[in-house]
Design an enzyme around this catalytic site. Sequence first.
Site, mmCIF file in Angstrom:
data_model
loop_
_atom_site.group_PDB
_atom_site.id
_atom_site.type_symbol
_atom_site.label_atom_id
_atom_site.label_comp_id
_atom_site.label_asym_id
_atom_site.label_seq_id
_atom_site.Cartn_x
_atom_site.Cartn_y
_atom_site.Cartn_z
ATOM 1 N N GLU A 3 1.030 -1.325 0.045
ATOM 2 C CA GLU A 3 0.135 -0.006 -0.060
ATOM 3 C C GLU A 3 0.870 1.510 -0.028
ATOM 4 O OE1 GLU A 3 -3.061 2.197 -0.669
ATOM 5 O OE2 GLU A 3 -3.593 -0.047 -0.199
ATOM 6 N N GLU B 201 1.617 6.248 -7.005
ATOM 7 C CA GLU B 201 0.294 7.064 -7.420
ATOM 8 C C GLU B 201 0.786 8.452 -7.491
ATOM 9 O OE1 GLU B 201 -2.854 6.349 -5.205
ATOM 10 O OE2 GLU B 201 -3.613 4.514 -6.391
#
Length: 157
Positions: A69, A76
């Site tokens: 994550e 991102e």
Amino acid sequence: MSWNNPFPAFIRSFGYALQGLGHCIRRERNMRVHLSAAALVLAFSACYGLERAQYGLLVLAIGLVMVAEAFNTAIERAVDLAAKERRLLAGQAKDCAAAGVLLAAVTAVFVGWALFGDWPRLLAAIGGIARSPLKLAGFGILALAGGYFSFFWRASR
């Protein structure tokens, strides 16, 4: 003769890492979901009575999801910085990073199945929680707090 002490820079690097972790927790709902699920699973594992090596596997699986994550968040952010407009390759990079998190989470589910898959023992642990008002209340509070933290908590900027 001058001697440069690298220790302060080394210590600062931990601060930067903690800032990154804080960013992930504050800004990424999925990181909060993973943390909340991890808290519930770790609490349940205490009632289930895992062995030391089994705890190691459980923590490793949880860590794998958290690391995935964090990498997904970093990818991102880097893609958003590099591509100001929507681009096919940017979307694919972000999708692949998200796939990494999905694969880690599926792996963690399989580890959980291997660790908690003894059905009589699993049902006995659940029954022990259900028969104890204190344990039941504790799990209820943990689940409610995790749900709030995951979906409704808003960090200050």
